[in-house]
Enzyme design. Structure first.
Site, PDB file in Angstrom:
ATOM      1  N   MET A  26       0.844  -1.200   0.000  1.00 22.81           N
ATOM      2  CA  MET A  26       0.000   0.000   0.000  1.00 22.81           C
ATOM      3  C   MET A  26       0.882   1.253   0.000  1.00 22.81           C
ATOM      4  O   MET A  26       0.423   2.347   0.331  1.00 22.81           O
ATOM      5  CB  MET A  26      -0.935   0.002   1.217  1.00 22.81           C
ATOM      6  CG  MET A  26      -1.930  -1.165   1.164  1.00 22.81           C
ATOM      7  SD  MET A  26      -3.468  -0.854   2.040  1.00 22.81           S
ATOM      8  CE  MET A  26      -2.856  -0.589   3.679  1.00 22.81           C
ATOM      9  N   LEU A  29       6.563   3.038   1.859  1.00 19.62           N
ATOM     10  CA  LEU A  29       7.433   1.866   2.040  1.00 19.62           C
ATOM     11  C   LEU A  29       8.536   2.086   3.062  1.00 19.62           C
ATOM     12  O   LEU A  29       8.981   3.209   3.292  1.00 19.62           O
ATOM     13  CB  LEU A  29       8.068   1.504   0.697  1.00 19.62           C
ATOM     14  CG  LEU A  29       7.087   1.217  -0.438  1.00 19.62           C
ATOM     15  CD1 LEU A  29       7.839   0.794  -1.693  1.00 19.62           C
ATOM     16  CD2 LEU A  29       6.063   0.160  -0.057  1.00 19.62           C
ATOM     17  N   HIS A  33       9.439  -3.668   3.495  1.00 16.28           N
ATOM     18  CA  HIS A  33       8.973  -3.909   2.120  1.00 16.28           C
ATOM     19  C   HIS A  33      10.164  -4.186   1.195  1.00 16.28           C
ATOM     20  O   HIS A  33      10.094  -5.040   0.316  1.00 16.28           O
ATOM     21  CB  HIS A  33       8.247  -2.677   1.574  1.00 16.28           C
ATOM     22  CG  HIS A  33       6.975  -2.329   2.289  1.00 16.28           C
ATOM     23  ND1 HIS A  33       6.869  -1.255   3.133  1.00 16.28           N
ATOM     24  CD2 HIS A  33       5.758  -2.912   2.274  1.00 16.28           C
ATOM     25  CE1 HIS A  33       5.634  -1.172   3.595  1.00 16.28           C
ATOM     26  NE2 HIS A  33       4.933  -2.180   3.103  1.00 16.28           N
ATOM     27  N   GLY A 144       4.726 -10.454   3.938  1.00 15.91           N
ATOM     28  CA  GLY A 144       5.513 -10.418   5.174  1.00 15.91           C
ATOM     29  C   GLY A 144       4.856 -11.208   6.302  1.00 15.91           C
ATOM     30  O   GLY A 144       3.632 -11.214   6.441  1.00 15.91           O
ATOM     31  N   SER A 182       6.808  -0.905  10.428  1.00 16.55           N
ATOM     32  CA  SER A 182       5.437  -0.807   9.928  1.00 16.55           C
ATOM     33  C   SER A 182       5.230   0.622   9.449  1.00 16.55           C
ATOM     34  O   SER A 182       5.795   1.566  10.028  1.00 16.55           O
ATOM     35  CB  SER A 182       4.455  -1.108  11.067  1.00 16.55           C
ATOM     36  OG  SER A 182       3.191  -0.557  10.774  1.00 16.55           O
ATOM     37  N   ARG A 184       2.763   2.280   9.920  1.00 10.76           N
ATOM     38  CA  ARG A 184       2.035   3.016  10.978  1.00 10.76           C
ATOM     39  C   ARG A 184       2.962   3.515  12.094  1.00 10.76           C
ATOM     40  O   ARG A 184       2.527   4.354  12.888  1.00 10.76           O
ATOM     41  CB  ARG A 184       0.908   2.152  11.539  1.00 10.76           C
ATOM     42  CG  ARG A 184      -0.176   1.925  10.496  1.00 10.76           C
ATOM     43  CD  ARG A 184      -1.480   1.398  11.043  1.00 10.76           C
ATOM     44  NE  ARG A 184      -2.545   1.559  10.062  1.00 10.76           N
ATOM     45  CZ  ARG A 184      -2.923   0.630   9.182  1.00 10.76           C
ATOM     46  NH1 ARG A 184      -2.343  -0.536   9.173  1.00 10.76           N
ATOM     47  NH2 ARG A 184      -3.896   0.866   8.314  1.00 10.76           N
TER      48      ARG A 184
END
Ligand code: PAF
Length: 281
Positions: A26, A29, A33, A144, A182, A184
């Site tokens: 999404m 990165l 990733h 992942g 992450s 986030r």
């Protein structure tokens, strides 16, 4: 590295490609990733990555609108990691009409853990992954382990629909202090970022408790250990959704004396940010 935005361009770019390795993302990165891209490079070629923020997997109160869109930076990173082709459709390309056909995974696997706190999440994930697979037609796709349940759901989907795509798992990449990378993590304040490694730390403590009990030949009261880990996080100001010991194969709670390989999974909110993590035993 080529960047395409439409399904037609993608299909044309891949017309003579064989054994494509695919990493869906999404965007926004990070090193986690890029490790998947490097792993995909080892599995064949060309390597295709998608960058698409999938509205279907966000609940109305979740962060769809504020999820960072950083395509130019993402493309630089993808190129540096050895990606060959980026598919970055806009919403109108992937969902030209409301997506009324969806892929609904089995509730036993998808309505537990993450699914219990994010209803419809895995239907949104499966639907977009199925659609991306139709567009890219990969021989192999890398997901992942950080999103452990997502990986299990996608594996089950690929198996049940006899998809010609092999699903490969990529290891979680962690910061030096143990925090799983992450997208986030970028939402964390400085104080929250300093606290965030406690999620992994409580999983380590739970795993150590379980291993000690298993070594002692006791089945172990794993639910007491789960409660302890939740209480530890709550006492430090987290709002845990779950800390759970599960069988790796089907993510169900183990029966006493089960010899199956286990995994411990957790999700907890730190301030407004919800983090997830897991550790295999
Ligand atoms: O893991 C993610 O980033 C997403 O769930 C995925 C697999 C790209 C589907 O939107």
């Amino acid at each position: 590295m080529r960047i395409v935005h439409t399904i037609a361009e993608l299909r044309q770019a891949l017309a003579s490609a064989r054994a494509t390795a695919f990493v869906p993302t999404m965007g926004n990165l990070h090193e986690g990733h890029l490790a998947l891209i490097r792993q995909a490079r080892e599995l064949g070629g060309p390597v295709v990555a998608s960058v698409f923020v999938n509205r279907l997997q966000f609940a109305p109160h979740e962060d769809f609108d504020r999820y960072p869109r950083t395509l130019a930076r993402d493309c630089d990173l993808l190129m540096s990691a050895g990606c060959n082709l980026v598919f970055a459709p806009d919403e109108g390309e992937l969902y030209p009409k409301p997506q009324t056909f969806t892929v609904t995974p089995a509730p036993a696997l998808a309505d537990i853990l993450e699914g219990a706190f994010r209803p419809g999440f895995f239907t949104g994930v499966c639907t977009v992954v199925m659609k991306l697979f139709q567009c890219v037609q990969p021989r192999v796709a890398v997901f992942g382990r950080k999103d452990y349940q997502q990986l299990a759901v996608i594996r089950a989907m690929a198996s049940q629909f006899a998809l010609p795509t092999e699903i490969v798992a990529g290891d979680t990449v962690r910061a030096d202090d143990g925090l799983a990378l992450s997208s986030r993590n970028a939402y964390l304040s400085e104080t929250e970022r300093a606290e965030a490694p406690q999620l992994a730390a409580s999983l380590h403590a739970l795993r150590a408790g379980l291993q000690a009990a298993l070594k002692a030949g006791e089945p172990g009261d794993f639910q007491a250990l789960e409660r302890q880990a939740m209480a530890h996080l709550s006492a430090r100001g987290w709002q845990p959704d779950y800390v759970a010991v599960r069988r790796r194969t089907d993510l169900q709670a183990p029966c006493p004396g089960d010899a199956e390989p286990l995994v411990v999974l957790a999700a907890a909110r730190l301030g407004p940010t919800r983090l997830i993590d897991n550790l295999e035993l």
